[in-house]
Design an enzyme around this catalytic site. Sequence first.
Site, PDB file in Angstrom:
ATOM      1  N   HIS A   1       4.482   4.185  12.635  1.00 19.41           N
ATOM      2  CA  HIS A   1       3.513   5.284  12.740  1.00 19.41           C
ATOM      3  C   HIS A   1       4.118   6.481  13.473  1.00 19.41           C
ATOM      4  CE1 HIS A   1      -0.584   3.309  11.645  1.00 19.41           C
ATOM      5  NE2 HIS A   1       0.393   2.924  10.843  1.00 19.41           N
TER       6      HIS A   1
ATOM      7  N   ASP B   1       5.992   3.043   6.383  1.00 20.48           N
ATOM      8  CA  ASP B   1       4.738   2.295   6.371  1.00 20.48           C
ATOM      9  C   ASP B   1       3.740   3.056   5.503  1.00 20.48           C
ATOM     10  OD1 ASP B   1       2.456   0.837   6.892  1.00 20.48           O
ATOM     11  OD2 ASP B   1       2.294   1.422   8.990  1.00 20.48           O
TER      12      ASP B   1
ATOM     13  N   ASP C   1       4.084  -5.621   3.447  1.00 21.82           N
ATOM     14  CA  ASP C   1       3.860  -4.546   4.410  1.00 21.82           C
ATOM     15  C   ASP C   1       5.063  -4.487   5.340  1.00 21.82           C
ATOM     16  OD1 ASP C   1       2.540  -2.598   6.153  1.00 21.82           O
ATOM     17  OD2 ASP C   1       0.655  -3.314   5.300  1.00 21.82           O
TER      18      ASP C   1
ATOM     19  N   HIS D   1       0.835  -1.210   0.000  1.00 11.79           N
ATOM     20  CA  HIS D   1       0.000   0.000   0.000  1.00 11.79           C
ATOM     21  C   HIS D   1       0.865   1.254   0.000  1.00 11.79           C
ATOM     22  CE1 HIS D   1       0.109   1.444   4.280  1.00 11.79           C
ATOM     23  NE2 HIS D   1       0.223   0.170   4.607  1.00 11.79           N
TER      24      HIS D   1
ATOM     25  N   GLU E   1      -5.138   1.875   2.627  1.00  8.90           N
ATOM     26  CA  GLU E   1      -4.999   0.770   3.572  1.00  8.90           C
ATOM     27  C   GLU E   1      -5.174   1.219   5.005  1.00  8.90           C
ATOM     28  OE1 GLU E   1      -2.736  -2.026   6.303  1.00  8.90           O
ATOM     29  OE2 GLU E   1      -2.531   0.135   5.956  1.00  8.90           O
ATOM     30  N   GLU E   2      -4.671   2.405   5.330  1.00  3.48           N
ATOM     31  CA  GLU E   2      -4.684   2.863   6.718  1.00  3.48           C
ATOM     32  C   GLU E   2      -6.086   3.205   7.222  1.00  3.48           C
ATOM     33  OE1 GLU E   2      -2.262   2.645   8.648  1.00  3.48           O
ATOM     34  OE2 GLU E   2      -0.433   2.633   7.455  1.00  3.48           O
TER      35      GLU E   2
END
Length: 370
Positions: free
Chosen positions: A337, A194, A250, A82, A227-228
């Site tokens: 994150h 990410d 991922d 993603h 995706e998030e």
Amino acid sequence: MSDQAQSPSGEPPEDGGVPQVLHDLLAARGPSGYERAPAEVWRAAASTFAQVSSDVVGTPLAVVEPKHGYESAARRLLVMGHIDEIGLIVTHIDDDGQLWFRGVGGWDAQILVGQRVLIDTRSGPLTGVVGKKPIHLLREEDRKKVADIRELHIDIGARDGEQARELVRVGDVAVIDAQPLELPNGRLTSRALDNRLGAFVALEAARLVAAAGGAQWELAAVAAVQEETTFGGSRTSAFALEPDAAIVVDVTHATDAPGIDVKEAGKHELGSGPVITRGSNLNAALFELLHDTAEAENIPFTVEASARATGTDADAVHISRGGVPTGLVSIPIRYMHSPVELVQLDDVHACARLIAAAALALERETSFAR
């Protein structure tokens, strides 16, 4: 322009630095639902070796045709990472010119305190800073509490609400202003690892397969959006492409960071290579293919166990239509994150090599039926 900048590939530079495509993907801003900038970088790189298109939700697709002699009734392998990142969205502009916001994706609010952010507006990027009440003005009991996003605001230096509303609209999105930075020992820190890393690996694996003249299966690489927030890009891509098998790429938690219990998370240190996941919603035969391919290619790897949902696009892909045999390969990173996510570049390139080798090992009659 240097040779590194001219190359559209993700090959590591001779000095072992960051591939230009990966740098450009990380520098581009693209929270969930607003991925246009990194998607353009991805498409431009993919167009040098594959047939490229995009769907209506913004997910770019690169198709590598099967090698000569296998075009008829070729099966399709989907490789997906993603391309969106977590961000912020403006929800209110008050009369003093302060911007109030919510998170796009999962945030630890403490990370946001005191950060500079870039807001994408109609007129281009605008810098702001995340503010909160100073510690000097907090009551003693409040000093012990962690920050809450509802207590934070963005200050763009506006005189008042009227000026702020001329510059920013409700619904504008922002990311933390943090650019990629190379560290010693082949390590890289940046926001959006990410999962621009996964999007880059999907791109690079497709390039390696194309450079080998194709596989017996068609390879469809995608950089999934959203995706998030909703798994939107993975849901639509898996449904539309109807793959015969899929490998999702991922990131996962590097367990050599302080405070992580390897008894719960497994042991996946920086530099230990791809992390291949086994779990109840992942295909056992596809896991074995990835496992055996890594051993055959002398690619270091570790194994991660997933008891339920993986928290990745694999959760959407494996139940698309009548079901898709799905595998999950992850890259260990630290500080997920946050604007200082950290990775070892060797792990990134090893992931791409593993997936490309697995794709090339597929035969026309390969079955992943349970």
